[in-house]
Write an enzyme that holds these catalytic residues in place. Structure first.
Site, mmCIF file in Angstrom:
data_model
loop_
_atom_site.group_PDB
_atom_site.id
_atom_site.type_symbol
_atom_site.label_atom_id
_atom_site.label_comp_id
_atom_site.label_asym_id
_atom_site.label_seq_id
_atom_site.Cartn_x
_atom_site.Cartn_y
_atom_site.Cartn_z
ATOM 1 N N GLY A 8 32.395 58.792 53.560
ATOM 2 C CA GLY A 8 31.177 59.445 54.036
ATOM 3 C C GLY A 8 31.372 60.744 54.800
ATOM 4 O O GLY A 8 30.528 61.099 55.616
ATOM 5 N N ASN A 64 31.078 63.629 53.499
ATOM 6 C CA ASN A 64 29.974 64.494 53.048
ATOM 7 C C ASN A 64 28.658 64.096 53.708
ATOM 8 O O ASN A 64 27.855 64.955 54.070
ATOM 9 C CB ASN A 64 29.857 64.468 51.522
ATOM 10 C CG ASN A 64 30.862 65.388 50.866
ATOM 11 O OD1 ASN A 64 30.714 66.607 50.898
ATOM 12 N ND2 ASN A 64 31.917 64.810 50.309
ATOM 13 N N ASN A 97 24.671 66.033 43.018
ATOM 14 C CA ASN A 97 25.975 65.379 43.174
ATOM 15 C C ASN A 97 26.984 66.426 43.624
ATOM 16 O O ASN A 97 26.884 67.594 43.250
ATOM 17 C CB ASN A 97 26.430 64.785 41.834
ATOM 18 C CG ASN A 97 27.771 64.079 41.940
ATOM 19 O OD1 ASN A 97 28.010 63.300 42.866
ATOM 20 N ND2 ASN A 97 28.678 64.343 41.011
ATOM 21 N N HIS A 155 30.986 67.365 43.438
ATOM 22 C CA HIS A 155 32.221 67.015 42.725
ATOM 23 C C HIS A 155 33.352 67.914 43.237
ATOM 24 O O HIS A 155 33.160 69.123 43.361
ATOM 25 C CB HIS A 155 32.042 67.180 41.210
ATOM 26 C CG HIS A 155 33.244 66.739 40.453
ATOM 27 N ND1 HIS A 155 33.553 65.415 40.274
ATOM 28 C CD2 HIS A 155 34.258 67.451 39.893
ATOM 29 C CE1 HIS A 155 34.701 65.321 39.617
ATOM 30 N NE2 HIS A 155 35.146 66.541 39.373
ATOM 31 N N ASP A 214 29.022 64.256 35.453
ATOM 32 C CA ASP A 214 29.387 65.617 35.882
ATOM 33 C C ASP A 214 28.949 66.686 34.880
ATOM 34 O O ASP A 214 29.581 67.750 34.778
ATOM 35 C CB ASP A 214 30.921 65.737 36.110
ATOM 36 C CG ASP A 214 31.438 64.752 37.151
ATOM 37 O OD1 ASP A 214 30.679 64.399 38.063
ATOM 38 O OD2 ASP A 214 32.604 64.335 37.038
ATOM 39 N N GLU A 247 33.290 71.368 49.885
ATOM 40 C CA GLU A 247 32.263 70.327 49.741
ATOM 41 C C GLU A 247 31.298 70.290 50.927
ATOM 42 O O GLU A 247 30.081 70.257 50.747
ATOM 43 C CB GLU A 247 32.920 68.944 49.614
ATOM 44 C CG GLU A 247 33.806 68.796 48.409
ATOM 45 C CD GLU A 247 34.336 67.382 48.267
ATOM 46 O OE1 GLU A 247 33.573 66.430 48.458
ATOM 47 O OE2 GLU A 247 35.533 67.230 47.951
HETATM 48 C C1 GRF Z 1 34.324 63.601 47.700
HETATM 49 O O1 GRF Z 1 35.504 64.246 47.321
HETATM 50 C C2 GRF Z 1 33.220 63.897 46.699
HETATM 51 O O2 GRF Z 1 33.302 65.164 46.174
HETATM 52 C C3 GRF Z 1 33.479 62.872 45.635
HETATM 53 O O3 GRF Z 1 33.877 61.719 46.351
HETATM 54 C C4 GRF Z 1 34.445 62.094 47.607
HETATM 55 C C5 GRF Z 1 33.689 61.367 48.676
HETATM 56 O O4 GRF Z 1 34.158 61.617 49.960
HETATM 57 N N1 GRF Z 1 32.339 62.737 44.755
HETATM 58 P P1 GRF Z 1 33.292 61.198 51.238
HETATM 59 O O5 GRF Z 1 32.910 59.725 51.066
HETATM 60 O O6 GRF Z 1 32.101 62.083 51.329
HETATM 61 O O7 GRF Z 1 34.235 61.380 52.400
#
Ligand code: GRF
Length: 207
Positions: free
Chosen positions: A12, A14, A108, A110, A151, A181
């Site tokens: 988590g 992100n 999403n 990626h 994707d 990200e």
């Molecule tokens: C991230 O690298 C995201 O791009 C991918 O999964 C990972 C999740 O990381 N889809 P987090 O749970 O947000 O730390």
């Protein structure tokens, strides 16, 4: 104010970037209404708790069928009057019914520059292993809207960083997360909340 649901499965970071952007006021007019997790063990759930955000676990194996799992999630999304969905490390393929109901309202993140290192098998650390194995000089992240593929949806934002000679998959993953990200995901949510995206086939224009 747009109501956002963040879908998670793991750490988590992100989700945390979205929470922090909202707290600092960088992300405006967005309420993080709920966190949906596909796993009860996801550390993202603790992050949601700390931020006072209600979380809901929808674990596929708890349901008799894929259909029941989808219906339960759709009901909760409707009940909460969710406008936007961010998939932030969500490891379950979204059912076409949710994709349809939320057309162009699901983003999403990626961890590569799509169309490189995406699709089947390109998740987590494998993306960065594959990028280093191929010898690319630039790495990065992509936000895209969700369609029925993996994707394959229209790209909204991309950010690139150089690959360093001494990078390992782990160091590259860390920098891509922090420098790419965690920046473009909140930025994309802002653009969606402000209804600034115009989608034409695979192209997204920012107005
Ligand atoms: C991230 O690298 C995201 O791009 C991918 O999964 C990972 C999740 O990381 N889809 P987090 O749970 O947000 O730390």
């Amino acid at each position: 104010m747009k109501k956002l649901a963040v879908f998670v499965s793991g750490g988590g970071t992100n989700l945390q970037a979205i929470i922090d952007s909202a707290a600092s006021g960088t992300l405006k007019n967005v309420e993080i209404t709920a966190v949906f997790s596909s796993s009860r063990k996801a550390y993202a759930l603790e992050r949601a708790d700390k931020a006072g955000i209600p979380s809901f676990c929808f674990v596929p194996k708890d349901f008799d069928s894929r259909e029941a799992f989808t219906v339960a999630m759709l009901e909760k999304l409707r009940e909460l009057k969710i406008d936007l969905i961010a998939l932030a490390g969500y490891m379950v393929v979204l059912d076409p019914r949710i994709v349809r109901e939320f057309q162009y309202r699901v983003v999403n993140i990626h961890p590569s520059l799509i169309p490189s290192f995406c699709g089947k098998g390109n998740y987590g650390i494998h993306v960065h292993e594959n990028a280093l194995a191929r010898g690319v000089k630039l790495a990065g992240a992509t936000t895209h809207l969700i369609d029925d593929g993996t994707d394959t949806g229209p790209i909204v934002l991309q950010k690139a960083i150089p690959v360093l000679d001494d990078d390992t998959p782990e160091t590259l993953q860390k920098r891509v997360m922090k420098e790419c990200e965690h920046q473009i995901l909140p930025e994309t949510i802002q653009l969606m909340a402000d209804e600034r995206l115009v989608v034409d086939g695979n192209r997204v224009f920012i107005r």
